[in-house]
Design a protein around this motif. Sequence first.
Motif, PDB file in Angstrom:
ATOM      1  N   UNK A   1      78.899  33.459  61.721  1.00 13.95           N
ATOM      2  CA  UNK A   1      80.375  33.684  62.063  1.00 13.95           C
ATOM      3  C   UNK A   1      80.707  34.705  61.793  1.00 13.95           C
ATOM      4  N   UNK A   2      80.474  35.696  60.662  1.00 11.26           N
ATOM      5  CA  UNK A   2      80.853  36.828  60.377  1.00 11.26           C
ATOM      6  C   UNK A   2      80.227  38.051  61.271  1.00 11.26           C
ATOM      7  N   UNK A   3      78.896  37.857  61.655  1.00 14.32           N
ATOM      8  CA  UNK A   3      78.141  38.722  62.520  1.00 14.32           C
ATOM      9  C   UNK A   3      78.853  38.731  64.033  1.00 14.32           C
ATOM     10  N   UNK A   4      79.232  37.550  64.139  1.00 14.30           N
ATOM     11  CA  UNK A   4      79.609  37.487  65.658  1.00 14.30           C
ATOM     12  C   UNK A   4      81.068  38.217  66.008  1.00 14.30           C
ATOM     13  N   UNK A   5      81.740  38.590  64.654  1.00 13.00           N
ATOM     14  CA  UNK A   5      82.832  39.397  64.953  1.00 13.00           C
ATOM     15  C   UNK A   5      82.718  40.780  65.796  1.00 13.00           C
ATOM     16  N   UNK A   6      81.344  41.319  65.468  1.00 15.39           N
ATOM     17  CA  UNK A   6      81.250  42.474  66.196  1.00 15.39           C
ATOM     18  C   UNK A   6      81.331  42.229  67.598  1.00 15.39           C
ATOM     19  N   UNK A   7      81.152  40.988  68.148  1.00 20.56           N
ATOM     20  CA  UNK A   7      81.474  40.707  69.580  1.00 20.56           C
ATOM     21  C   UNK A   7      83.095  41.103  69.817  1.00 20.56           C
ATOM     22  N   UNK A   8      83.688  41.029  68.974  1.00 21.42           N
ATOM     23  CA  UNK A   8      85.309  41.411  69.357  1.00 21.42           C
ATOM     24  C   UNK A   8      85.535  42.815  69.201  1.00 21.42           C
ATOM     25  N   UNK A   9      84.658  43.378  68.663  1.00 22.68           N
ATOM     26  CA  UNK A   9      84.925  44.982  68.509  1.00 22.68           C
ATOM     27  C   UNK A   9      83.992  45.822  69.748  1.00 22.68           C
ATOM     28  N   UNK A  10      83.332  45.030  70.221  1.00 24.18           N
ATOM     29  CA  UNK A  10      82.664  45.807  71.335  1.00 24.18           C
ATOM     30  C   UNK A  10      83.499  46.397  72.345  1.00 24.18           C
TER      31      UNK A  10
END
Length: 310
Positions: A244-253
């Motif tokens: 869940x938290x790791x996937x937030x990288x996807x929002x910053x790309x």
Amino acid sequence: MLTNTFVLYLSTVLIWGSTFIAIPLQLGEVPGDVSIAYRFGLAALVLMLWCHLTKRNMKFGFRQHFWMMAQGLMLFGFNYMLVYQAAADITSGLIAVVFSTIIVMNIINGALFFGNRVPRAVIAGAAFGLVGICLVFLPEVRALDADGTTLRAIILSLVGTFITSFGNMLSARNQSSQLPVMQSNAYGMAYGALALAIIAWGRGSPFAYEATWTYTGSLVYLALIGSVLGFGSFLTLLGRIGPERAAYCMVLFPIVALALSTVFENYVWTAEAVAGVSLVLAGNLLVIVPKEKLLRVVRTFRPSVSRSTE
């Protein structure tokens, strides 16, 4: 531990954010599925050589290979095949908007497959981030045509994003079963490249090669930096802080892609873009920073606000 996690997080965001600029350079004379097979085939060779030089165990049983293959097909194969197809019809910025929905997919899949409790802060951070991304790319969303080609590309992007989320769950499962990240990536990328090569052969796609600095440079960058280092950082981060938290990288790309576009493609910032970036950063704090630390910051800030208003 916290410093290492931050380095992994920052590396993942910067590396994968920059791949949005490189991916369109792979679309041309060489079919997309062939380019992806080249990319992950090269990445697999480099990782296997590195594992051999560092004397890492490369012997695994049939069951372990099955799970590494499943991870490879989801993370290094079918998902990219769909996203590359979508990139031929819509802009990389819009694909980034669609791909950012993976954070919601990971939250839902994490709850379904692992029974993870979903903290309210994660939900709030995801909402902030998704709204922010939509604001950043609002002009592109407004410019969409209502024809079948655009709709098909959006559907392909969504399906590719869901497959990636499923691959994240498989990676989390493999790490919990003590399968090492680097070896899993090496074999997974090899399986993904092989699957796409077979698909390309079945379609009759030519195994051509565009002998230009642009194509070769973007291929090497995507294989070594985007795949070897990017996936190594992200999947290690995933195993450490959860999908869940790791996937937030996807929002910053997309924010990184937008910054690069400002420098290299003369992107003009709008009020919506500034507001969107602010929302993404706010959501990032909600998801990444522990609740206790956020509360301490708020308590520290409140007195100064009160004094300034007296």
